[in-house]
Write a protein that holds these residues in place. Structure first.
Motif, PDB file in Angstrom:
ATOM      1  N   GLU A 155     -23.420 139.029  73.249  1.00  0.00           N
ATOM      2  CA  GLU A 155     -23.079 137.632  73.525  1.00  0.00           C
ATOM      3  C   GLU A 155     -21.628 137.405  73.120  1.00  0.00           C
ATOM      4  OE1 GLU A 155     -25.842 134.710  72.015  1.00  0.00           O
ATOM      5  OE2 GLU A 155     -24.355 133.085  72.157  1.00  0.00           O
ATOM      6  N   VAL A 156     -20.916 136.605  73.906  1.00  0.00           N
ATOM      7  CA  VAL A 156     -19.522 136.297  73.577  1.00  0.00           C
ATOM      8  C   VAL A 156     -19.180 134.958  74.247  1.00  0.00           C
ATOM      9  CG1 VAL A 156     -18.510 137.502  75.595  1.00  0.00           C
ATOM     10  CG2 VAL A 156     -17.194 137.337  73.489  1.00  0.00           C
ATOM     11  N   PRO A 157     -18.314 134.151  73.658  1.00  0.00           N
ATOM     12  CA  PRO A 157     -17.961 132.900  74.344  1.00  0.00           C
ATOM     13  C   PRO A 157     -17.362 133.163  75.734  1.00  0.00           C
ATOM     14  CG  PRO A 157     -17.324 132.782  72.037  1.00  0.00           C
ATOM     15  CD  PRO A 157     -17.777 134.205  72.277  1.00  0.00           C
ATOM     16  N   SER A 158     -16.345 134.032  75.811  1.00  0.00           N
ATOM     17  CA  SER A 158     -15.719 134.317  77.115  1.00  0.00           C
ATOM     18  C   SER A 158     -15.181 135.742  77.095  1.00  0.00           C
ATOM     19  CB  SER A 158     -14.565 133.338  77.367  1.00  0.00           C
ATOM     20  OG  SER A 158     -13.661 133.873  78.307  1.00  0.00           O
ATOM     21  N   THR A 159     -15.583 136.548  78.066  1.00  0.00           N
ATOM     22  CA  THR A 159     -15.055 137.930  78.115  1.00  0.00           C
ATOM     23  C   THR A 159     -13.554 137.909  78.388  1.00  0.00           C
ATOM     24  OG1 THR A 159     -15.661 138.112  80.456  1.00  0.00           O
ATOM     25  CG2 THR A 159     -17.229 139.016  78.852  1.00  0.00           C
ATOM     26  N   ASN A 160     -13.077 136.907  79.156  1.00  0.00           N
ATOM     27  CA  ASN A 160     -11.628 136.861  79.416  1.00  0.00           C
ATOM     28  C   ASN A 160     -10.846 136.586  78.136  1.00  0.00           C
ATOM     29  OD1 ASN A 160     -11.676 137.306  82.251  1.00  0.00           O
ATOM     30  ND2 ASN A 160      -9.932 135.930  82.464  1.00  0.00           N
ATOM     31  N   THR A 161     -11.343 135.634  77.336  1.00  0.00           N
ATOM     32  CA  THR A 161     -10.635 135.315  76.090  1.00  0.00           C
ATOM     33  C   THR A 161     -10.631 136.538  75.170  1.00  0.00           C
ATOM     34  OG1 THR A 161     -11.351 133.042  76.333  1.00  0.00           O
ATOM     35  CG2 THR A 161     -10.582 133.678  74.154  1.00  0.00           C
ATOM     36  N   TYR A 162     -11.768 137.230  75.118  1.00  0.00           N
ATOM     37  CA  TYR A 162     -11.869 138.424  74.276  1.00  0.00           C
ATOM     38  C   TYR A 162     -10.901 139.512  74.776  1.00  0.00           C
ATOM     39  CZ  TYR A 162     -14.221 141.746  71.188  1.00  0.00           C
ATOM     40  OH  TYR A 162     -14.514 142.639  70.190  1.00  0.00           O
ATOM     41  N   ALA A 163     -10.896 139.711  76.101  1.00  0.00           N
ATOM     42  CA  ALA A 163     -10.025 140.752  76.670  1.00  0.00           C
ATOM     43  C   ALA A 163      -8.547 140.387  76.515  1.00  0.00           C
ATOM     44  CB  ALA A 163     -10.370 140.967  78.142  1.00  0.00           C
ATOM     45  N   SER A 191     -21.310 132.498  76.661  1.00  0.00           N
ATOM     46  CA  SER A 191     -21.744 131.140  76.290  1.00  0.00           C
ATOM     47  C   SER A 191     -20.709 130.064  76.579  1.00  0.00           C
ATOM     48  CB  SER A 191     -22.122 131.113  74.806  1.00  0.00           C
ATOM     49  OG  SER A 191     -21.029 131.577  74.037  1.00  0.00           O
ATOM     50  N   ALA A 192     -19.447 130.442  76.777  1.00  0.00           N
ATOM     51  CA  ALA A 192     -18.412 129.432  77.065  1.00  0.00           C
ATOM     52  C   ALA A 192     -17.441 130.011  78.092  1.00  0.00           C
ATOM     53  CB  ALA A 192     -17.694 129.031  75.781  1.00  0.00           C
ATOM     54  N   GLY A 193     -18.005 130.423  79.242  1.00  0.00           N
ATOM     55  CA  GLY A 193     -17.194 131.049  80.290  1.00  0.00           C
ATOM     56  C   GLY A 193     -16.170 130.074  80.851  1.00  0.00           C
ATOM     57  N   ARG A 194     -15.022 130.608  81.220  1.00  0.00           N
ATOM     58  CA  ARG A 194     -13.939 129.776  81.755  1.00  0.00           C
ATOM     59  C   ARG A 194     -13.742 130.074  83.232  1.00  0.00           C
ATOM     60  NH1 ARG A 194      -9.304 130.928  80.181  1.00  0.00           N
ATOM     61  NH2 ARG A 194      -9.610 132.890  79.072  1.00  0.00           N
ATOM     62  N   GLY A 195     -13.571 129.001  84.018  1.00  0.00           N
ATOM     63  CA  GLY A 195     -13.286 129.156  85.438  1.00  0.00           C
ATOM     64  C   GLY A 195     -11.829 128.826  85.724  1.00  0.00           C
ATOM     65  N   ARG A 196     -11.474 128.836  86.986  1.00  0.00           N
ATOM     66  CA  ARG A 196     -10.098 128.520  87.368  1.00  0.00           C
ATOM     67  C   ARG A 196      -9.832 127.036  87.125  1.00  0.00           C
ATOM     68  NH1 ARG A 196      -9.891 128.831  92.616  1.00  0.00           N
ATOM     69  NH2 ARG A 196      -7.654 128.766  92.673  1.00  0.00           N
ATOM     70  N   THR A 197      -8.560 126.705  87.009  1.00  0.00           N
ATOM     71  CA  THR A 197      -8.066 125.334  86.794  1.00  0.00           C
ATOM     72  C   THR A 197      -8.854 124.588  85.712  1.00  0.00           C
ATOM     73  OG1 THR A 197      -9.383 124.454  88.650  1.00  0.00           O
ATOM     74  CG2 THR A 197      -7.162 125.160  89.177  1.00  0.00           C
ATOM     75  N   LEU A 221     -11.207 135.239  87.961  1.00  0.00           N
ATOM     76  CA  LEU A 221     -10.156 134.556  87.188  1.00  0.00           C
ATOM     77  C   LEU A 221      -9.179 135.601  86.684  1.00  0.00           C
ATOM     78  CD1 LEU A 221      -9.108 131.990  85.645  1.00  0.00           C
ATOM     79  CD2 LEU A 221     -10.625 132.665  83.776  1.00  0.00           C
ATOM     80  N   ILE A 222      -7.914 135.470  87.102  1.00  0.00           N
ATOM     81  CA  ILE A 222      -6.894 136.416  86.629  1.00  0.00           C
ATOM     82  C   ILE A 222      -5.903 135.661  85.747  1.00  0.00           C
ATOM     83  CG2 ILE A 222      -4.989 137.930  87.338  1.00  0.00           C
ATOM     84  CD1 ILE A 222      -6.646 138.664  89.752  1.00  0.00           C
ATOM     85  N   GLU A 223      -5.682 136.200  84.566  1.00  0.00           N
ATOM     86  CA  GLU A 223      -4.732 135.593  83.631  1.00  0.00           C
ATOM     87  C   GLU A 223      -3.741 136.683  83.240  1.00  0.00           C
ATOM     88  OE1 GLU A 223      -7.077 132.319  81.217  1.00  0.00           O
ATOM     89  OE2 GLU A 223      -8.153 134.215  81.100  1.00  0.00           O
ATOM     90  N   SER A 224      -2.451 136.445  83.547  1.00  0.00           N
ATOM     91  CA  SER A 224      -1.489 137.503  83.248  1.00  0.00           C
ATOM     92  C   SER A 224      -0.365 136.989  82.373  1.00  0.00           C
ATOM     93  CB  SER A 224      -0.942 138.129  84.529  1.00  0.00           C
ATOM     94  OG  SER A 224      -0.722 137.171  85.489  1.00  0.00           O
ATOM     95  N   SER A 225       0.226 137.924  81.674  1.00  0.00           N
ATOM     96  CA  SER A 225       1.332 137.604  80.771  1.00  0.00           C
ATOM     97  C   SER A 225       2.074 138.916  80.512  1.00  0.00           C
ATOM     98  CB  SER A 225       0.765 137.052  79.466  1.00  0.00           C
ATOM     99  OG  SER A 225       1.790 136.906  78.521  1.00  0.00           O
ATOM    100  N   GLY A 226       3.384 138.882  80.552  1.00  0.00           N
ATOM    101  CA  GLY A 226       4.157 140.102  80.290  1.00  0.00           C
ATOM    102  C   GLY A 226       3.717 141.219  81.212  1.00  0.00           C
ATOM    103  N   ASP A 227       3.367 142.368  80.638  1.00  0.00           N
ATOM    104  CA  ASP A 227       3.028 143.521  81.480  1.00  0.00           C
ATOM    105  C   ASP A 227       1.525 143.688  81.666  1.00  0.00           C
ATOM    106  OD1 ASP A 227       2.312 144.323  78.951  1.00  0.00           O
ATOM    107  OD2 ASP A 227       2.933 146.405  79.270  1.00  0.00           O
TER     108      ASP A 227
END
Ligand code: BTN
Length: 265
Positions: free
Chosen positions: A38-46, A66-72, A138-144
């Motif tokens: 279980e994790v709030p959001s795999t994207n936040t963790y990654a 448990s707290a998945g994030r979508g676009r916008t 959902l793609i979130e990018s920063s730097g490389d």
């Protein structure tokens, strides 16, 4: 003991991560593989792993987000043990819009293969079956680095979610039978592994090929379309997509507008 969602832990279907590991033998993606029950959001963790220097291809996957994030800024809802929620840490050497295209194509191929359903793509990054959304990206990018998150509505039903049930569905609702999540995740990641490898190794050939296949599957093209961009609305006939994946809209004024982001209503 009941979990915060009211489901007894023993009733929650398990995710057989070792089965997924076997599917990913020989793939670049999925190594290392971080499994979290279980994790709030795999994207936040990654994103945290990416900031700490995680390798290209690192996979984070969970049995319950448990707290998945979508676009916008939207919420992405899940029920324990029913869906797929995974994120990859990537270091792409190509523009992020091709990651969207490759992911949507990989999910569509896996849905067709594993659930025997015809999948369609909706600009910019949804996968639909019979006009209802079964997957969000959902793609979130920063730097490389970029974190690519994929959520698939797999089992159970969305009937309880009044805000979703008319426009979204689970694969199980659409097929009438449960779908094994591990081979589905394996099929998505294997196809994405191939497309990502092509984009990384030979972008000049892979980009136009992937864009052409993605564009040919877009249900958006040829329809009157309203794109909402944080309160702003752009409306017109969707004529196609340009080389970078922007939607080409013919406005009522006769102006042709390239739309690079937003949500289609
Ligand atoms: C959308 O259609 O709005 C995108 C939804 C993306 C959901 C996935 S589920 C795995 C990953 N982790 C998140 O918090 N979001 C993405």
């Amino acid at each position: 003991m009941e979990s915060s969602t009211g489901a007894a832990p023993d009733d929650v279907p398990k995710f057989a991560v070792d089965v997924l590991r076997e599917h990913l033998i020989g793939c670049h993606l999925g190594h290392p593989l971080v499994y979290l029950p279980e994790v709030p959001s795999t994207n936040t963790y990654a994103l945290r792993l990416a900031r700490e220097g995680a390798n290209d291809g690192t996979l984070v996957i969970t049995n319950f987000q448990s707290a998945g994030r979508g676009r916008t800024g939207r919420v992405w809802q899940s029920q324990p043990g029913q869906h797929l929620a995974l994120s990859l840490v990537l270091h792409p050497r190509f523009p992020p819009q091709f990651l969207v295209m490759a992911s949507a194509l990989a999910v569509a191929a896996a849905v067709e293969d594993q659930a025997q359903l015809r999948a369609e793509l909706k600009w910019p990054n949804d996968v639909l079956v019979a006009g209802r959304k079964v997957c969000g990206i959902l793609i979130e990018s920063s730097g490389d680095y970029a974190v690519l998150g994929i959520g698939v509505n797999v089992n159970d039903s969305l009937a309880h979610a009044a805000d979703l049930r008319d426009r979204a569905a689970t694969l199980a609702e659409l097929t009438g039978c449960p779908i094994a999540r591990e081979p589905l995740a394996g099929a998505i990641l294997k196809r994405l592994d191939e497309l990502y490898g092509q984009l990384q190794d030979d972008s000049a050939i892979a980009q136009p090929a992937i864009r052409t296949e993605w564009a040919s599957r877009l249900v958006t093209v040829g329809r009157r379309t309203r794109v909402v961009q944080s309160g702003n609305v752009v409306e017109g006939m969707a004529q196609g997509v340009d080389e970078g994946g922007a939607l080409v809209l013919l406005l009522d004024s006769g102006e042709r507008r390239m739309v690079t982001w937003g949500d289609i209503e």
